[in-house]
Design a protein around this motif. Structure first.
Motif, mmCIF file in Angstrom:
data_model
loop_
_atom_site.group_PDB
_atom_site.id
_atom_site.type_symbol
_atom_site.label_atom_id
_atom_site.label_comp_id
_atom_site.label_asym_id
_atom_site.label_seq_id
_atom_site.Cartn_x
_atom_site.Cartn_y
_atom_site.Cartn_z
ATOM 1 N N LYS A 268 0.803 -1.220 0.000
ATOM 2 C CA LYS A 268 0.000 0.000 0.000
ATOM 3 C C LYS A 268 0.836 1.270 0.000
ATOM 4 C CE LYS A 268 -3.866 -2.178 2.390
ATOM 5 N NZ LYS A 268 -4.661 -2.218 3.636
ATOM 6 N N THR B 193 -0.092 5.694 -0.044
ATOM 7 C CA THR B 193 -0.960 6.852 -0.256
ATOM 8 C C THR B 193 -0.078 8.071 -0.436
ATOM 9 O OG1 THR B 193 -1.160 7.223 2.131
ATOM 10 C CG2 THR B 193 -2.878 5.911 1.070
ATOM 11 N N ASN C 160 -5.541 5.624 -7.710
ATOM 12 C CA ASN C 160 -6.904 5.952 -7.318
ATOM 13 C C ASN C 160 -6.917 7.391 -6.812
ATOM 14 O OD1 ASN C 160 -9.334 6.302 -5.780
ATOM 15 N ND2 ASN C 160 -9.596 4.088 -5.819
ATOM 16 N N SER D 50 -9.411 9.439 -6.001
ATOM 17 C CA SER D 50 -10.321 9.779 -4.897
ATOM 18 C C SER D 50 -9.766 9.318 -3.554
ATOM 19 C CB SER D 50 -11.697 9.171 -5.145
ATOM 20 O OG SER D 50 -11.605 7.760 -5.180
ATOM 21 N N GLN D 51 -9.046 8.208 -3.560
ATOM 22 C CA GLN D 51 -8.457 7.710 -2.318
ATOM 23 C C GLN D 51 -6.995 8.126 -2.173
ATOM 24 O OE1 GLN D 51 -9.122 3.482 -1.914
ATOM 25 N NE2 GLN D 51 -11.328 3.670 -2.127
ATOM 26 N N THR D 52 -6.483 8.885 -3.111
ATOM 27 C CA THR D 52 -5.061 9.307 -3.151
ATOM 28 C C THR D 52 -4.155 8.123 -2.845
ATOM 29 O OG1 THR D 52 -5.037 10.113 -0.838
ATOM 30 C CG2 THR D 52 -5.567 11.700 -2.582
ATOM 31 N N SER D 53 -4.388 7.028 -3.565
ATOM 32 C CA SER D 53 -3.579 5.839 -3.333
ATOM 33 C C SER D 53 -2.920 5.382 -4.622
ATOM 34 C CB SER D 53 -4.431 4.710 -2.749
ATOM 35 O OG SER D 53 -5.394 4.274 -3.695
ATOM 36 N N HIS E 254 -1.402 1.770 -4.939
ATOM 37 C CA HIS E 254 -0.999 0.475 -4.382
ATOM 38 C C HIS E 254 -0.314 -0.384 -5.437
ATOM 39 C CE1 HIS E 254 -3.185 1.825 -1.022
ATOM 40 N NE2 HIS E 254 -4.357 1.270 -1.266
#
Lengths: 115, 113
Positions: free
Chosen positions: B22, B24, B68, B70-73, B75
Motif C-alpha cells: 500500500k 498513499t 486511485n 479519490s483515495q489518493t492511493s 498500491h
C-alpha cells in the motif's frame, strides 16, 4: 542494459577525514543526483546537478558537501570533514531529462562508515 | 509539500497468492508516482510509474499499480507472488517543480514458500 555504477561499494573512514564517492551515470543522461539512506530510515535527497551546476540541494547538503563532474563520465560527491552522522548508504542516480515524468535510475550505492 | 506514506513496515504473502503493497500520497498538483524495489546489497530499481492516462499501470517483473485519485492511493500489486519478489519496496513521488524524488519509508515484502 546500461546501469549507473558506483565506487567503492564500501568506504570506511575516520571522523574528520575527507571522502570522495564516485559514480558513473548512464552515458546519455544529463541530470545527476545524490541521495542517502541512513540505516533503517528513508532515502533522502541530497543534491541534483545539471549542466555543470547544482540545480537543487537539500538542507542536508551543507558546506561540507560538494559535487563535481570532473570529466564526461564521472560524477563525484565529496564530504570534506566526515562526521559520525554521515554514516549511510549513498546512492547516485541519473535521468535522461529533467521533466517530472522521467524516472531516475539508481546505482547500487556506496556504504560509508565513519568511525 | 509532497509526501507519500507506506502504512505497512512488512507484508507477508504465501507464494502463488496475490500481493498488495500500500501507498498513499499527498501532492499539491498532478501526481507523478513511482515504485522502486531494493534487493539486498543492490541499488534502487525502477518498477513502474504513473504520469497520466490509465489508472492501472504495468511495470517490470509482472508488477502493476493502481492509481486511485479519490483515495489518493497508488498500491502496488501482483497477481501471483514469487519467493524472488522478497525485497524492500519504496513508493515515491516526484516533487512538483523540483528535481528530487520523495520516498516513502519502504515496505519489506516477504514471500513465504
Amino acid at each position: 542494459e546500461p546501469e549507473v555504477t558506483q565506487t567503492p561499494s564500501h568506504q570506511v573512514t575516520q571522523m574528520g577525514q575527507e571522502v570522495i564517492l564516485r559514480c558513473v551515470p548512464i552515458s546519455n543522461h544529463l541530470y545527476f543526483y545524490w541521495y542517502r539512506q541512513i540505516l533503517g530510515q528513508k532515502v533522502e535527497f541530497l543534491v541534483s546537478f545539471y549542466n555543470n551546476e547544482i540545480s537543487e540541494k537539500s538542507e542536508i547538503f551543507d558546506d561540507q558537501f560538494s559535487v563535481e563532474r570532473p570529466d564526461g563520465s564521472n560524477f563525484t560527491l565529496k564530504i570534506r570533514s566526515t562526521k559520525l552522522e554521515d554514516s549511510a548508504m549513498y546512492f547516485c542516480a541519473s535521468t535522461v531529462a529533467g521533466g517530472l515524468s522521467y524516472e531516475q535510475y539508481f546505482g547500487p550505492g556506496t556504504r560509508l562508515t565513519v568511525t | 509539500a509532497q509526501s507519500v506514506a507506506q502504512p505497512e513496515d512488512q507484508v507477508n504473502v504465501a507464494e502463488g497468492n496475490p500481493l498488495t503493497v500500500k501507498c498513499t500520497y499527498s501532492v499539491s498538483g498532478n501526481p507523478y508516482l513511482f515504485w522502486y524495489v531494493q534487493y539486498p546489497n543492490r541499488g534502487l530499481q525502477f518498477l513502474l510509474k504513473y504520469i497520466t492516462g490509465d489508472n492501472l499501470v504495468k511495470g517490470s517483473y509482472g508488477f502493476e499499480a493502481e492509481f486511485n485519485k479519490s483515495q489518493t492511493s497508488f498500491h502496488l500489486k501482483k497477481p501471483s507472488a514469487l519467493v524472488s519478489d522478497s525485497a524492500l519496496y519504496f513508493c515515491a513521488v516526484r516533487d512538483n517543480g523540483a528535481d528530487k524524488i520523495i520516498f516513502g519509508k519502504g515496505t519489506r515484502l516477504h514471500i513465504l514458500p
